[in-house]
Design a protein around this motif. Structure first.
Motif, PDB file in Angstrom:
ATOM      1  N   VAL A  20      -1.518   2.095   4.345  1.00 37.30           N
ATOM      2  CA  VAL A  20      -0.946   1.502   3.235  1.00 37.30           C
ATOM      3  C   VAL A  20      -2.009   0.490   2.974  1.00 37.30           C
ATOM      4  N   TYR A  21      -3.088   0.590   1.697  1.00 38.93           N
ATOM      5  CA  TYR A  21      -3.807  -0.470   1.527  1.00 38.93           C
ATOM      6  C   TYR A  21      -3.082  -1.366   0.616  1.00 38.93           C
ATOM      7  N   TYR A  22      -2.873  -2.799   0.708  1.00 40.22           N
ATOM      8  CA  TYR A  22      -2.467  -3.800   0.098  1.00 40.22           C
ATOM      9  C   TYR A  22      -2.693  -3.868  -1.575  1.00 40.22           C
ATOM     10  N   GLY A  23      -4.218  -3.598  -1.724  1.00 36.86           N
ATOM     11  CA  GLY A  23      -4.699  -3.308  -2.878  1.00 36.86           C
ATOM     12  C   GLY A  23      -4.202  -2.374  -3.691  1.00 36.86           C
ATOM     13  N   ASN A  24      -3.653  -1.320  -3.057  1.00 38.21           N
ATOM     14  CA  ASN A  24      -3.594  -0.166  -3.594  1.00 38.21           C
ATOM     15  C   ASN A  24      -2.049   0.156  -4.244  1.00 38.21           C
ATOM     16  N   ILE A  25      -1.163  -0.889  -3.757  1.00 40.40           N
ATOM     17  CA  ILE A  25       0.199  -0.869  -3.838  1.00 40.40           C
ATOM     18  C   ILE A  25       0.597  -0.842  -5.419  1.00 40.40           C
ATOM     19  N   GLY A  26       1.467   0.095  -5.755  1.00 36.29           N
ATOM     20  CA  GLY A  26       1.797   0.145  -7.238  1.00 36.29           C
ATOM     21  C   GLY A  26       3.242  -0.516  -7.123  1.00 36.29           C
ATOM     22  N   LYS A  27       4.317   0.118  -7.574  1.00 31.52           N
ATOM     23  CA  LYS A  27       5.612  -0.387  -7.319  1.00 31.52           C
ATOM     24  C   LYS A  27       6.238  -0.307  -5.846  1.00 31.52           C
ATOM     25  N   ILE A  28       7.222  -0.877  -5.515  1.00 27.88           N
ATOM     26  CA  ILE A  28       7.962  -0.873  -4.311  1.00 27.88           C
ATOM     27  C   ILE A  28       9.432  -0.798  -4.845  1.00 27.88           C
ATOM     28  N   ASN A  29      10.168   0.331  -4.622  1.00 27.88           N
ATOM     29  CA  ASN A  29      11.584   0.454  -4.751  1.00 27.88           C
ATOM     30  C   ASN A  29      12.218   0.367  -3.578  1.00 27.88           C
ATOM     31  N   LEU A  30      13.468  -0.284  -3.650  1.00 21.48           N
ATOM     32  CA  LEU A  30      14.457  -0.409  -2.540  1.00 21.48           C
ATOM     33  C   LEU A  30      15.701   0.492  -3.042  1.00 21.48           C
ATOM     34  N   TYR A  31      16.152   1.182  -2.029  1.00 19.07           N
ATOM     35  CA  TYR A  31      17.332   2.087  -2.325  1.00 19.07           C
ATOM     36  C   TYR A  31      18.444   1.949  -1.113  1.00 19.07           C
TER      37      TYR A  31
END
Length: 143
Positions: free
Chosen positions: A85-96
């Motif tokens: 997981v590249y930090y600069g390539n993170i889009g959204k982060i969903n929590l369920y």
């Protein structure tokens, strides 16, 4: 075909889980954020704990051994599954939240593909993990 199965699985998980709206905060130092991520990954429920974790300024890597039945090996083989997981390539982060477990899905920025799924029984730890990812993401973008 693989994408169709992945999308169906994701929709099934999301349909049965409740979404928690959470806005991440960048409040830790980079070193604390790295430690938070490493600790979180190693404290997941036992079936999800990776065998090896590497945290850098640009990405984190998880290696988990997966046991599979092999046709050509005449039995069971162990295959490493490596997740970057590249930090600069993170889009959204969903929590369920579903059945007592908090599930975090980290999506790719451009393709909206799930890059990793991590789990926790503790809401504050799950939110702390999201905050740490956000901190490292902001650090990469500001370089």
């Amino acid at each position: 075909m693989k994408n169709t199965i992945l999308i169906c699985t994701l929709l099934l998980v999301v349909a049965c889980a409740s979404t928690i709206n959470y806005v991440p905060k960048s409040s830790e130092s980079v070193l604390e954020a790295k430690l938070t991520i490493k600790q979180f990954l190693q404290q997941q429920p036992p079936q999800f704990v990776p065998n090896d974790v590497e945290i850098t300024d640009n990405y984190f890597k998880m290696i988990k051994q997966s046991t599979r039945a092999g046709i050509w090996t005449y039995g069971i083989t162990t295959v490493p599954i490596v997740t970057f997981v590249y930090y600069g390539n993170i889009g959204k982060i969903n929590l369920y939240y579903k059945k007592g477990i908090y599930r975090i899905f980290v999506f790719d920025k451009d393709s909206n593909i799930v890059r990793c799924k991590v789990y926790s029984a503790n809401e504050n730890k799950a939110k702390g993990f999201i905050d740490a990812l956000y901190t490292l993401q902001m650090n990469v973008e500001n370089q």
